[in-house]
Scaffold this motif. Structure first.
Motif, short mmCIF file in Angstrom:
data_model
loop_
_atom_site.label_atom_id
_atom_site.label_comp_id
_atom_site.label_asym_id
_atom_site.label_seq_id
_atom_site.Cartn_x
_atom_site.Cartn_y
_atom_site.Cartn_z
N LEU A 1 50.64 45.52 33.92
CA LEU A 1 50.17 45.92 32.59
C LEU A 1 48.65 45.83 32.47
CD1 LEU A 1 52.86 44.24 30.29
CD2 LEU A 1 52.43 46.71 30.53
N THR A 2 48.05 44.89 33.19
CA THR A 2 46.59 44.71 33.12
C THR A 2 45.86 45.44 34.24
OG1 THR A 2 46.65 42.68 34.43
CG2 THR A 2 46.88 42.45 32.03
N GLY A 3 46.57 46.26 34.99
CA GLY A 3 45.92 46.97 36.08
C GLY A 3 45.42 46.05 37.17
N GLY A 4 46.07 44.91 37.33
CA GLY A 4 45.66 43.96 38.36
C GLY A 4 44.57 43.01 37.93
N ALA A 5 44.16 43.08 36.66
CA ALA A 5 43.07 42.23 36.20
C ALA A 5 43.50 40.80 35.91
CB ALA A 5 42.43 42.82 34.94
N TYR A 6 44.77 40.59 35.62
CA TYR A 6 45.22 39.25 35.24
C TYR A 6 46.68 39.06 35.65
CZ TYR A 6 47.03 35.49 32.30
OH TYR A 6 47.66 34.36 31.86
N ALA A 7 46.98 37.89 36.16
CA ALA A 7 48.36 37.48 36.42
C ALA A 7 48.45 36.00 36.13
CB ALA A 7 48.75 37.78 37.87
N PRO A 8 49.36 35.59 35.26
CA PRO A 8 49.48 34.16 34.95
C PRO A 8 49.96 33.37 36.16
CG PRO A 8 51.31 35.35 34.00
CD PRO A 8 50.37 36.39 34.54
N LEU B 1 43.01 29.72 45.17
CA LEU B 1 42.99 31.18 45.17
C LEU B 1 43.41 31.71 43.81
CD1 LEU B 1 42.78 33.91 46.61
CD2 LEU B 1 45.11 33.55 47.46
N ASN B 2 44.45 31.11 43.23
CA ASN B 2 44.90 31.53 41.91
C ASN B 2 43.80 31.33 40.87
OD1 ASN B 2 47.14 32.15 39.89
ND2 ASN B 2 46.44 30.14 39.19
N ASP B 3 43.14 30.18 40.90
CA ASP B 3 42.08 29.90 39.93
C ASP B 3 40.93 30.87 40.05
OD1 ASP B 3 43.56 27.80 38.99
OD2 ASP B 3 42.47 26.27 40.11
N SER B 4 40.53 31.19 41.29
CA SER B 4 39.40 32.10 41.48
C SER B 4 39.72 33.49 40.98
CB SER B 4 38.99 32.14 42.96
OG SER B 4 40.01 32.71 43.74
N GLU B 5 40.96 33.94 41.20
CA GLU B 5 41.36 35.26 40.71
C GLU B 5 41.39 35.26 39.19
OE1 GLU B 5 41.94 38.13 42.29
OE2 GLU B 5 41.15 37.15 44.04
N GLU C 1 33.61 48.46 44.34
CA GLU C 1 34.07 48.66 45.71
C GLU C 1 34.98 47.54 46.19
OE1 GLU C 1 30.60 49.13 48.04
OE2 GLU C 1 30.06 51.07 47.21
N GLY C 2 34.92 46.39 45.57
CA GLY C 2 35.75 45.27 46.01
C GLY C 2 37.16 45.29 45.47
N ALA C 3 37.51 46.29 44.64
CA ALA C 3 38.83 46.33 44.01
C ALA C 3 39.98 46.32 45.01
CB ALA C 3 38.93 47.55 43.10
N PRO C 4 39.94 47.09 46.09
CA PRO C 4 41.07 47.05 47.04
C PRO C 4 41.30 45.65 47.63
CG PRO C 4 39.72 48.99 47.43
CD PRO C 4 38.96 48.12 46.47
N VAL C 5 40.21 44.93 47.90
CA VAL C 5 40.35 43.59 48.45
C VAL C 5 40.95 42.65 47.40
CG1 VAL C 5 39.11 41.60 49.38
CG2 VAL C 5 38.47 43.92 50.09
N ARG C 6 40.50 42.77 46.16
CA ARG C 6 41.05 41.92 45.11
C ARG C 6 42.54 42.17 44.93
NH1 ARG C 6 36.12 43.22 42.58
NH2 ARG C 6 37.11 44.78 41.27
N ARG C 7 42.94 43.43 44.95
CA ARG C 7 44.37 43.73 44.82
C ARG C 7 45.16 43.14 45.98
NH1 ARG C 7 42.50 48.75 42.72
NH2 ARG C 7 42.52 49.68 44.80
#
Length: 207
Positions: free
Chosen positions: A86-93, A35-39, A160-166
Motif C-alpha cells: 500500500l505504501t509502495g515499499g516506503a513502510y512496513a511495520p 536492518l528493520n530499524d534502518s529501513e 537510483e537506490g530504490a531497487p536496492v531498498r526494495r
C-alpha cells in the motif's frame, strides 16, 4: 558478517569478535532488527531527515490491521506485506509490533483465529470487529489515505537506490518470516547466515 564454524559452502567466514566460535543466534536477530530499524527510519516515519516519528500509534495500527483483516483473512506476514504494498515499499511495520497487536485484537474479540495449515495463525474479523470498524469509519479512511499518500510521496521521490531498498525489504521479510517459525533449527540459521555472507562477499567484489 556472522561467525560460525561450519557452513558447507566452501567459504571462510569471519566473525566480528575475532572469528570462529560458532554461530550466535542473538547477534543474528540483532542484525535483522537493526536492518528493520534502518529501513523504518528511511521510509516509514513520514517526517523529514534525522530521526523519524512512528507511522502509527498503537490504536491506529490496530485499526489498520483490523481493516486489512476485514478485507480478507490474513496472517501476520501477509499483513506486513499488504502495508508495504500500500505504501509502495516506503513502510512496513516490524513483526515485533504487528504480532503483539494481533494478539491484542484477538483478546479484544475483534478478530478470531482461523484453521490454517502450518504454524502461521490466520485471522478473520468478527462481528464485533466489523461493528468497531463501522464506528471508526472516518478514522480508518484517514489512516488508509495516509498510507496511499506515503506511496505517492515515495513514487515522486524514488532515486537510483530504490531497487536496492526494495531488495533489502524483501530480504528482511523473508528472513524474519523464516527464522521466527517454530521449526527454525540451528542448522537452518547457519544456512541462512551462510547465504547472506555469500551475497555480501559477492557485493564486495563488484566493480
Amino acid at each position: 558478517m556472522f561467525g560460525f564454524s561450519h557452513g558447507g559452502r566452501g567459504h571462510h567466514h569471519h566473525g566480528s569478535r575475532g572469528g570462529g566460535g560458532g554461530f550466535d543466534p542473538e547477534r543474528f536477530f540483532h542484525w535483522i532488527e537493526r536492518l528493520n530499524d534502518s529501513e523504518h527510519r528511511r521510509g516509514g516515519g513520514g517526517g523529514g531527515g534525522g530521526r523519524s516519528r512512528r507511522m502509527f500509534d498503537g490504536s491506529e495500527l490496530r485499526l489498520v490491521l483490523l481493516k486489512l483483516i476485514a478485507d480478507t483473512p490474513r496472517h501476520g506476514y501477509e499483513l506486513i506485506k499488504a502495508i508495504e504494498t500500500l505504501t509502495g515499499g516506503a513502510y512496513a511495520p516490524s513483526p515485533g509490533v504487528v504480532y503483539p497487536t494481533l494478539t491484542l485484537l484477538d483478546e479484544m474479540e475483534l478478530i478470531a483465529e482461523q484453521a490454517s495449515e502450518g504454524a502461521r495463525k490466520r485471522f478473520a474479523v468478527t462481528d464485533a470487529g466489523r461493528a468497531h470498524l463501522d464506528e471508526q469509519a472516518e478514522t480508518v479512511a484517514t489512516l488508509m489515505a495516509r498510507l496511499e499518500a506515503l506511496a505517492a510521496q515515495r513514487a515522486q521521490g524514488e532515486g537510483e537506490g530504490a531497487p536496492v531498498r526494495r531488495a533489502m525489504h524483501n530480504l528482511r521479510h523473508a528472513v524474519m518470516d523464516r527464522v521466527k517459525r517454530t521449526d527454525a533449527s540451528p542448522e537452518l540459521l547457519h544456512e541462512i547466515a551462510a547465504l547472506i555472507d555469500e551475497v555480501a562477499q559477492k557485493v564486495e567484489r563488484l566493480k
